[in-house]
Structure formats: C-alpha cells, structure tokens
Design an enzyme around this catalytic site. Structure first.
Site, mmCIF file in Angstrom:
data_model
loop_
_atom_site.group_PDB
_atom_site.id
_atom_site.type_symbol
_atom_site.label_atom_id
_atom_site.label_comp_id
_atom_site.label_asym_id
_atom_site.label_seq_id
_atom_site.Cartn_x
_atom_site.Cartn_y
_atom_site.Cartn_z
ATOM 1 N N GLU A 45 0.834 -1.198 0.000
ATOM 2 C CA GLU A 45 0.000 0.000 0.000
ATOM 3 C C GLU A 45 0.873 1.254 0.000
ATOM 4 O O GLU A 45 1.852 1.349 0.747
ATOM 5 C CB GLU A 45 -0.898 -0.021 1.242
ATOM 6 C CG GLU A 45 -1.941 1.063 1.297
ATOM 7 C CD GLU A 45 -2.899 0.875 2.466
ATOM 8 O OE1 GLU A 45 -3.905 1.597 2.528
ATOM 9 O OE2 GLU A 45 -2.634 -0.001 3.311
ATOM 10 N N LYS A 114 -9.224 3.435 -2.704
ATOM 11 C CA LYS A 114 -9.596 2.590 -1.567
ATOM 12 C C LYS A 114 -11.016 2.926 -1.132
ATOM 13 O O LYS A 114 -11.358 4.097 -0.945
ATOM 14 C CB LYS A 114 -8.603 2.822 -0.425
ATOM 15 C CG LYS A 114 -8.672 1.826 0.715
ATOM 16 C CD LYS A 114 -7.501 2.047 1.677
ATOM 17 C CE LYS A 114 -7.521 1.052 2.818
ATOM 18 N NZ LYS A 114 -6.365 1.238 3.740
ATOM 19 N N CYS A 175 -5.814 -3.500 1.903
ATOM 20 C CA CYS A 175 -5.618 -3.574 3.358
ATOM 21 C C CYS A 175 -6.924 -3.644 4.141
ATOM 22 O O CYS A 175 -7.525 -4.699 4.266
ATOM 23 C CB CYS A 175 -4.759 -2.402 3.814
ATOM 24 S SG CYS A 175 -3.995 -2.675 5.445
ATOM 25 N N LEU A 359 21.676 0.311 31.894
ATOM 26 C CA LEU A 359 21.441 -1.097 32.221
ATOM 27 C C LEU A 359 21.347 -1.248 33.735
ATOM 28 O O LEU A 359 22.357 -1.155 34.447
ATOM 29 C CB LEU A 359 22.590 -1.943 31.660
ATOM 30 C CG LEU A 359 22.373 -3.442 31.483
ATOM 31 C CD1 LEU A 359 21.163 -3.731 30.609
ATOM 32 C CD2 LEU A 359 23.618 -4.075 30.871
ATOM 33 N N SER A 360 20.134 -1.459 34.238
ATOM 34 C CA SER A 360 19.894 -1.376 35.687
ATOM 35 C C SER A 360 20.126 -2.677 36.422
ATOM 36 O O SER A 360 20.227 -2.681 37.647
ATOM 37 C CB SER A 360 18.453 -0.923 35.929
ATOM 38 O OG SER A 360 17.550 -1.957 35.552
#
Length: 712
Positions: A45, A114, A175, A359-360
């Site tokens: 689409e 459409k 779609c 990064l905990s």
C-alpha cells in the site's frame, strides 16, 4: 487442460518520503518477479511514497513527486511485459485518495481508490484521504501532462472496477477492505473475478498474524479464488514495524508465504497456480447461481494479454505450486525479531553512531539489551549486500565484516550501570555480566556525589534537607529523593550517549538513547517523568512484563545466555530507596497491584472499552472464582486503585518516549491512545455505582448462604 499462471507479490522495506529509494525497490521487485516468470506483480500500500507519511499527505508536493516517480517506472522498458499493481496517493477532482494503479506495458489500465479507510488505533487515514464509498462506480480521471506524454493517454478510468484479460479477471482489495464486513472480494467473486490482489500497510502486533491469515484463507475458502497479499516491511519512520509476510493463497490453502521478520529490503514471493482449481472449487458451490442474481456488474477494463500460456500443459517448467503449512512465530520470537528489525531500520536510517542503554540489572533493561543483541545477530546472519554496506557505513569502517553478534555490539552498543548507595551488589553484577555476554561497551559508575550535590544545593537554597521515609521523612521527601536519582540518570544517559564514542577515539555521530519502560508501568504511571524512561526510542514500551519474562526465558535457551536466568528470578525493584535488613523496595508492592493484574486492567480499558463500572463487573465474575477467590470489596478496591493511579499519571503519557507498538492496550498518548490529561481520579459517579453493586452482591450472597443453612 490446466490454465497455469505464475503470479508474484512482495514485501518491500519502503520509507516515508524516500521517493528514489522506494522507486528502486519497486523496480527491483518487478525485475525479480519477471525473472521468476510472473505475469502479475502486486506491491504494498502506498509504496511509491511510503505508507507512514502522516500529515505529509496534506502536502500537494507529495502527490506531484509520487506521479514523477511513477512516471519513471512506467518509462522503464524493463518493467514492461507484466501487469503491475502499484500503490500511490492520487488527487482526483481536488480530493485526495489512497489508490492502486494497474498498468501494462507502460499504459495505465485503471486507478482504483480505496473504498474503506483504516481510522482507528494507529491509523488516521480519514485525516488525509477520502474513502471512495461508491462500490462499482467509476469516472474519468485527467492524467498529469507529463504522465500523458509517457503513456499517450489523456484520461483513464478512476473507480471501483476490475481488469479482464484473455483468460481471467482480476480485482483489487486494499488492506482495511479485507477486514470490513462487506469485503469487495465477495461481490467481485460473484462477478467472475478469480485473482484478488491486496496491497497492505499492516503493522506488527503480538499474536496478530493469525488473524490476518485467517481472514485471507477463509475468504478464498468461502468464495474460491487466488489471493495475492503484499505488505510493507520495516520501520517506515514511526512507531510501527510492518511485518511483511506476503503470501499467495488459493481456495483457502497457502501456496507461498514470505518471511515476517527479515532485514531484506526486497522479498518477492511467487507461485504457479491453476485457474481451473478456482473454477472447480466454485462449481461445487452455488456461486454461479448467485452471480446471475447480481443486478449491478463491475465495469471490466480489458487488457490484451493472456496470463496463462496455451502451451502450459506441455511445459514441464510450469509446475503448479503445492500448498504448505502456515508459519507462525511464537510471541517470544516476535519480541526477539520484530523490535530488533525496527531498531536496525531506525539506526541505519538515522545514521547515528549506535545505541546507549542505562542497564539497571532489572528485567526491563535486560530485555531491551537482549533485543539489541538480537538485532546484532540478525545483522551477522544476513546475507544481504545492503546490510553489509549499512553496517560498514554506521561503523565508518569500509573493511568491517562481523563474524559474531558481539562484533557488532562492541561497535554499536554502549551500556552503563549508574549505581548509587541504594544499588545492590546483585544488580550491579548482573548488569556487568550481561554486558560482557552481549559484547557491549560497558561503563560501571557511581553517581552518589552527583545526587548529594543536587540535594545539598536544595538544602543551601531552602534551609531544608529531605530524608527518606525509612529514616523518618515524609512521603513527599521520599518520592522527591527517588525522583532526583531517576532524573539524573536521564541527564547522564544523554551525556554519555554524546561523548562515549569520542572517548573511544571514534569519529561517529552521537548515540541514540534507549528507554526501557514496559507497557504495564506506563499504564500505571509507575515511572518518573523525565527519568531514564525519557529517551529517543523504546523497543519494549508496548510489551507487557509477562511477555517480557517469557521472552527472556526463550532467549536464555535460544541465545545461549545462562545469565538471563538470574534476571528472571530476581524481584523487580527500582532500587531508589535505601536497603536495610528489614526493607527492600519492591515494584509490585509499591504499585499495589501485580503485573498480571495490570495487563488485565489495560486490556479491559483499551481493547474491551471498559470504564470503571464495566471493568468491575467483568473482573468480579473472573476474580471471585478460583484461583483468585476475591470478595466484591477486594475487586472494587483493586479497580478503584487502578483508575486512580492511571488518572493521576495520565500526564506522563504525553511525554513518553516513542515506543515500538506491539500491544493493542498501549497507553501511548502521542498516536494511539488519546485521553484527557486532567480528569477526576476518584471517578465519583462510577465509584458510587460500584459501591451499589458491591452491596447488591453481598446481599444476594447473604441470602444464598442463609438459604443453604436452612436446607442443611
């Protein structure tokens, strides 16, 4: 005698407003389809301009550029000799439409607008386009002058029509039309259409593919016919990942299915079908009789071509494609691959130097890191020439050829544990070991002096020093001291994202900061506004804690990462309050509800459209039964608590990091879930109704209990 036809559909990784790149991928798909002997090629689409242009669809330039690019495709002789179904936006009589253009040998046969537009959730098509809600109606369309010079046509048919060849009939569906109650393929099949094309811009959601394929297979099983489904793939420039999975289905059976998650920019799916199979299937039904009762027929536009060669019966190279099993990914695999592909597209198209992640040591940032690792693995496993070009461009190393995911991570992925005196040894160690396993460039630091400096500044300015609740402070002091830690991590994240490549002697752009707040925490508002959840993008922002745990369990085995087991068994904690021998902060205790309960609240609120009262009624029927066995008062309290915290934290959603969309109950206020920012969190009217319901339930239960006693 068989009537064999080879047909092609495709997945294309188009990008909003990338006209030249989109053109090249379209042409490549056409050439690949022709190489495989296809007589019809279907694309996604709005593939000319990209599906996700959003408010750019309001710009007239976009339509002009789309026609210019389409003209270049028509002029290209290599694209001739095959029927082309291409997606493009068109202005007709001053109105904008989402269209398909069907062409052959450089001549336009039909512009098909459409009929039904997607206009809920992530989609706002009626904001940009007008639906052609006139089935079987058509008009003449005046072509742009430069297109007329190419095709020799002044006008072409514009409307809901079909194409007729020497041996069959073709019809278009776009779609959303597949999902509507009156799908066009039904009436088209009754008017002799045997081949249906569907060009889509359908995004990935966990567990959604089965719905899509069920509709396609059921449509062709019921009506008979060949269904060619094409889809966009990749990150079109927004929160959505379009997950491809182009397929060819005949009479309810799948003959060909493209990949759902891949780094391929162009993937062409072909199958050879026997049109006689469609006719035999329909003759077993009453479709022929019903077709005779159709009062209004489609206008059929003739194309002088025969898709099925006369000699196909004797041509052993034209073997009909056999049906195959549909391939579905587990939800855990969808989490591993969908966001990873999205991250790759976002990185290579933004041309930044990589990703940075705080990064905990908890499961959310762990899951985000593992998704980045999955991205690195996809890059290494890819045999696409474009992928190698992209990784070399991102690393500014023309000789770089990665052999392992860690090779990619060491150059593109940076992590940091930003500890304080409230951090535990266990979380720090987990973060360090995970970074080592993934291969990221990791920085382990303490930020207590930074926190102390800010608190001291406040004390000097006001003469007051806040202390934690556990040491005798108020709830206000306690919350403020937690928030300052979280917000300082955000400031540090952007500092490190800008300067870490420089410290390594790399002359690359800054890093994109990744957020790691899950959908349940966003829904509850269990995060600090402008803390390290405020980032550039968030790959897990629409994924539940429950699904993330399942993903980590899957990754532990499939990515051979034993360290992940420690994250699974650890108690979720923000680690923003002091740890004592009697107290360790717990997320679920702080929230007053479990993550499983949050997921249920979220689905009822968004998917089932429940307000407080409707939610209470549904949950009472569920949770008053085993294994929950909750009283009406307990259910009411949980429902009221959820709506209260949802309401008071709604303002946070307006500033949330753009997140990968994976769940229908996402609270993303920027695109998906538009609600008031300021509402009465007590919901007094609904709460009073809930209280009345509780009294009625208790009264009836008492009567039942007394009745049972009298019988005994």
């Amino acid at each position: 005698m068989g009537h064999y036809v080879t047909l092609a559909t495709c997945n294309l990784n188009q990008w909003a407003l990338d006209f030249e790149g989109n053109r090249d991928r379209i042409v490549q798909s056409i050439l690949e389809a022709k190489k495989q002997g296809a007589k019809l090629r279907v694309g996604p689409e709005l593939e000319i301009c990209g599906y996700g242009c959003l408010d750019h669809f309001s710009e007239n330039d976009l339509y002009q550029h789309s026609w210019e690019v389409y003209g270049e495709i028509l002029q290209n002789k290599e694209t001739h000799g095959i029927i082309l179904d291409i997606g493009i936006p068109v202005i007709h009589k001053s109105i904008k439409y989402n269209c398909r253009i069907i062409s052959y040998d450089g001549k336009i046969l039909l512009i098909r607008p459409k009929l039904y537009l997607a206009n809920d959730g992530n989609y706002r098509e009626m904001r940009y386009f007008t639906p052609w809600n006139r089935p079987k109606y058509f008009e003449d369309h005046q072509l742009p002058s430069h297109i007329s010079k190419i095709t020799g046509q002044l006008r072409v048919t514009f409307g809901d029509c079909i194409i007729e060849t020497a041996d069959t009939r073709l019809g278009c569906e776009t779609c959303e039309e597949l999902f509507t109650p009156q799908s066009p393929h039904i009436t088209m099949s009754l008017d002799g259409v045997e081949i249906f094309t569907n060009s889509s811009g359908s995004h990935h959601e966990l567990r959604k593919l089965d719905t899509r394929l069920a509709l396609i297979t059921e449509a062709t099983k019921r009506c008979g016919g060949v269904y060619l489904y094409a889809n966009q793939r990749g990150c079109d420039g927004d929160r959505l990942y379009y997950d491809g999975c182009a397929c060819i289905v005949v009479n309810g059976e799948v003959l060909a299915q493209g990949s759902q998650f891949s780094l391929k920019e162009v993937e062409v799916i072909c199958a050879t079908v026997d049109l006689d199979d469609v006719r035999s299937h329909r003759n077993q039904k009453s479709a022929g009789t019903q077709a005779n009762n159709q009062l209004e027929k489609y206008k059929a536009i003739y194309c002088d071509v025969q898709l099925s060669p006369d000699v196909c019966m004797y041509d052993t190279s034209m073997t009909p494609t056999k049906p195959k099993e549909i391939k579905y990914h587990l939800p855990e695999e969808e989490i591993a691959f969908g966001p990873a592909c999205w991250l790759w597209d976002y990185l290579r198209r933004s041309k930044c130097g990589g990703y940075f992640l705080p990064l905990s040591g908890g499961i959310d940032s762990c899951a985000t890191a593992v998704i980045v690792y999955s991205m690195c693995k996809l890059v290494v496993d890819s045999d696409e020439e474009q992928t190698l070009k992209d990784i070399r461009a991102l690393t500014h190393d023309p000789q770089f050829t990665p052999k392992t995911p860690q090779d990619v991570a060491s150059k593109l992925f940076h992590t940091s544990f930003m500890g304080t005196e409230n951090s535990s040894v266990e979380t720090r160690t987990r973060a360090k070991h995970l970074a080592e396993k993934i291969g990221s460039f990791h920085v382990d630091l303490n930020m207590d002096n930074l926190v102390s400096a800010v608190v001291s500044l406040f004390e000097v300015a006001t003469g007051k020093k806040p202390i934690f609740k556990i040491f005798g402070g108020s709830q206000t002091e306690n919350l403020a001291l937690q928030n300052i830690q979280a917000r300082l991590r955000m400031v540090l994240s952007y500092l490190f994202a800008q300067l870490l490549p420089w410290t390594r002697g790399k002359s690359v752009p800054g890093l994109l900061v990744l957020g790691s707040a899950n959908v349940d925490e966003c829904l509850r508002g269990y995060l600090t506004k402008y803390d390290c959840s405020s980032a550039d993008i968030n790959p897990i922002g629409s994924i539940s804690k429950t699904d993330l745990k399942r993903f980590i369990a899957w990754a532990e085995k499939n990515f051979e990462m034993p360290i992940l087991h420690e994250f699974l068994t650890a108690t979720p904690t923000a680690e923003l309050e002091p740890i004592t021998k009697d107290y360790v902060q717990s997320d679920e205790r702080d929230m007053g509800m479990t993550y499983d309960e949050l997921s249920r609240f979220g689905k009822l609120r968004k998917i089932d459209k429940c307000g407080p009262l409707a939610m209470f009624i549904k949950l009472y029927h569920e949770w008053s039964q085993p294994p929950h066995n909750l009283t009406a008062e307990q259910v009411a309290e949980k429902v009221k608590r959820f709506w209260f915290f949802y309401a008071i934290n709604r303002h946070k959603m307006t500033t949330m990091t753009p997140a990968y969309h994976a769940e229908q109950y996402s609270p993303d206020d920027n695109r998906f879930d538009l609600r008031p920012i300021l509402i009465n969190p007590r919901f007094p009217f609904a709460s009073a109704k809930i209280d009345e319901m509780v009294k009625i339930i208790n009264k009836r239960q008492k009567e039942i209990d007394e009745s049972n006693l009298s019988v005994d």
